[in-house]
Design a protein around this motif. Sequence first.
Motif, PDB file in Angstrom:
ATOM      1  N   LEU A   1       0.836  -1.191   0.000  1.00  0.00           N
ATOM      2  CA  LEU A   1       0.000   0.000   0.000  1.00  0.00           C
ATOM      3  C   LEU A   1       0.871   1.240   0.000  1.00  0.00           C
ATOM      4  O   LEU A   1       1.823   1.356   0.744  1.00  0.00           O
ATOM      5  N   SER A   2       0.511   2.175  -0.873  1.00  0.00           N
ATOM      6  CA  SER A   2       1.263   3.415  -0.974  1.00  0.00           C
ATOM      7  C   SER A   2       0.408   4.448  -1.654  1.00  0.00           C
ATOM      8  O   SER A   2      -0.390   4.133  -2.521  1.00  0.00           O
ATOM      9  N   GLY A   3       0.571   5.691  -1.259  1.00  0.00           N
ATOM     10  CA  GLY A   3      -0.122   6.757  -1.948  1.00  0.00           C
ATOM     11  C   GLY A   3       0.568   7.113  -3.247  1.00  0.00           C
ATOM     12  O   GLY A   3       0.022   7.823  -4.081  1.00  0.00           O
ATOM     13  N   SER A   4       1.812   6.631  -3.419  1.00  0.00           N
ATOM     14  CA  SER A   4       2.574   6.955  -4.614  1.00  0.00           C
ATOM     15  C   SER A   4       1.959   6.288  -5.826  1.00  0.00           C
ATOM     16  O   SER A   4       1.516   5.140  -5.775  1.00  0.00           O
ATOM     17  N   LEU A   5       1.969   7.013  -6.929  1.00  0.00           N
ATOM     18  CA  LEU A   5       1.495   6.441  -8.182  1.00  0.00           C
ATOM     19  C   LEU A   5       2.512   5.442  -8.710  1.00  0.00           C
ATOM     20  O   LEU A   5       3.707   5.544  -8.427  1.00  0.00           O
TER      21      LEU A   5
ATOM     22  N   GLU B   1      -7.777  -0.029  -1.773  1.00  0.00           N
ATOM     23  CA  GLU B   1      -7.192   1.130  -1.092  1.00  0.00           C
ATOM     24  C   GLU B   1      -6.135   1.794  -1.963  1.00  0.00           C
ATOM     25  O   GLU B   1      -6.076   3.029  -2.065  1.00  0.00           O
ATOM     26  N   ARG B   2      -5.337   0.976  -2.614  1.00  0.00           N
ATOM     27  CA  ARG B   2      -4.301   1.551  -3.469  1.00  0.00           C
ATOM     28  C   ARG B   2      -4.922   2.308  -4.644  1.00  0.00           C
ATOM     29  O   ARG B   2      -4.491   3.409  -4.991  1.00  0.00           O
ATOM     30  N   ALA B   3      -5.941   1.730  -5.247  1.00  0.00           N
ATOM     31  CA  ALA B   3      -6.584   2.371  -6.398  1.00  0.00           C
ATOM     32  C   ALA B   3      -7.219   3.706  -6.014  1.00  0.00           C
ATOM     33  O   ALA B   3      -7.132   4.685  -6.759  1.00  0.00           O
ATOM     34  N   THR B   4      -7.863   3.766  -4.852  1.00  0.00           N
ATOM     35  CA  THR B   4      -8.481   5.028  -4.442  1.00  0.00           C
ATOM     36  C   THR B   4      -7.423   6.091  -4.186  1.00  0.00           C
ATOM     37  O   THR B   4      -7.637   7.277  -4.483  1.00  0.00           O
ATOM     38  N   ARG B   5      -6.270   5.690  -3.653  1.00  0.00           N
ATOM     39  CA  ARG B   5      -5.180   6.654  -3.452  1.00  0.00           C
ATOM     40  C   ARG B   5      -4.636   7.140  -4.791  1.00  0.00           C
ATOM     41  O   ARG B   5      -4.278   8.312  -4.936  1.00  0.00           O
TER      42      ARG B   5
ATOM     43  N   VAL C   1      -6.350   7.412  -7.566  1.00  0.00           N
ATOM     44  CA  VAL C   1      -7.338   8.353  -8.105  1.00  0.00           C
ATOM     45  C   VAL C   1      -7.147   9.729  -7.480  1.00  0.00           C
ATOM     46  O   VAL C   1      -7.165  10.762  -8.165  1.00  0.00           O
ATOM     47  N   ASP C   2      -6.956   9.751  -6.173  1.00  0.00           N
ATOM     48  CA  ASP C   2      -6.706  11.019  -5.487  1.00  0.00           C
ATOM     49  C   ASP C   2      -5.430  11.688  -6.003  1.00  0.00           C
ATOM     50  O   ASP C   2      -5.379  12.901  -6.194  1.00  0.00           O
TER      51      ASP C   2
ATOM     52  N   ALA D   1     -12.623   9.726  -5.915  1.00  0.00           N
ATOM     53  CA  ALA D   1     -13.039   8.329  -6.044  1.00  0.00           C
ATOM     54  C   ALA D   1     -14.323   8.081  -5.269  1.00  0.00           C
ATOM     55  O   ALA D   1     -14.477   8.564  -4.142  1.00  0.00           O
ATOM     56  N   VAL D   2     -15.244   7.361  -5.872  1.00  0.00           N
ATOM     57  CA  VAL D   2     -16.374   6.795  -5.148  1.00  0.00           C
ATOM     58  C   VAL D   2     -16.257   5.282  -5.282  1.00  0.00           C
ATOM     59  O   VAL D   2     -16.004   4.771  -6.377  1.00  0.00           O
TER      60      VAL D   2
END
Length: 296
Positions: A16-20, A178-182, A184-185, A191-192
């Motif tokens: 998990l990471s917020g990084s793209l 969780e990774r995909a929603t991050r 998108v952000d 993200a919905v």
Amino acid sequence: MTPPDTRTATTTQPALSGSLPAAVGVLGGGRMGAGIAHAFLLAGCRVHIVERDADTVEAARSRVETALTRSALKGAQIPDADTLTAGIDLAAFAGAGLVVEAVPEDRALKLDALRRIEEVVDEDAVLASNTSSISIDALAASLAYPERFLGLHFFNPVPASALVEVVIGARTHPGVVERATRWVDAIGKTAVVVRDAPGFASSRLGVALGLEAIRMLEEGVASAHDIDTAMERGYRHPMGPLRTTDLVGLDVRLGIAEELERAFGARFTPPALLRRLVAEGHLGRKSGRGFYEWSE
């Protein structure tokens, strides 16, 4: 890579990471695929588009470059030219952290595309479909590792749209969601998260409104302009349902309606007017005529 026959129900999951992801693949470089590529390029990713032949490869590249030029005129920082590549070989997706399938809204076509993508990507890559109505679980049934698969439903036109539906299947791993929603952000969109159901949330509601607007036009209740104005001024919709249908594509709306009709019955039966316009090649903005006349 081809998955081994001795696979288990769980696979290696991306951390998990917020990084793209450094590299993103997009299968299909039409209006939607080019828009998805544009979004990730602006966010700093390398993007590779795969198309079916040399002509469509160049058309896809041109769409993305045109979108980037428009973004530059609005003050966006444009990535280096070498961050966008395009070709016809799916093997180029090896090493991508995310691959988005963006081929036309046809179940058999998407099933085949996803199977072929899975044969070449790394085991920890996330696979996504940009489908607007086809069941994620139905598409996942063709995959060896459905845990890493989900829907990323972008909206047309992607550069101007603020929303992405993250559609989770019955076997989608929570960490992938969780990774995909991050991600998108990180590309500047909202993200919905919705569970897999016919039409998800946006297509089901949007098509219901659009079909009723077409029926009203068909019955002579009001003009296309006045029907749209009623929703824009009365309900503060940024765009009326008929103009939206022209933007999305009448053929796309018809395909979604047929998918929803199979799931929910007559309430989503496409109006005769919609079928006639599609048969005549009046598909909306992309063809120059739908419920409105369009010009570049």
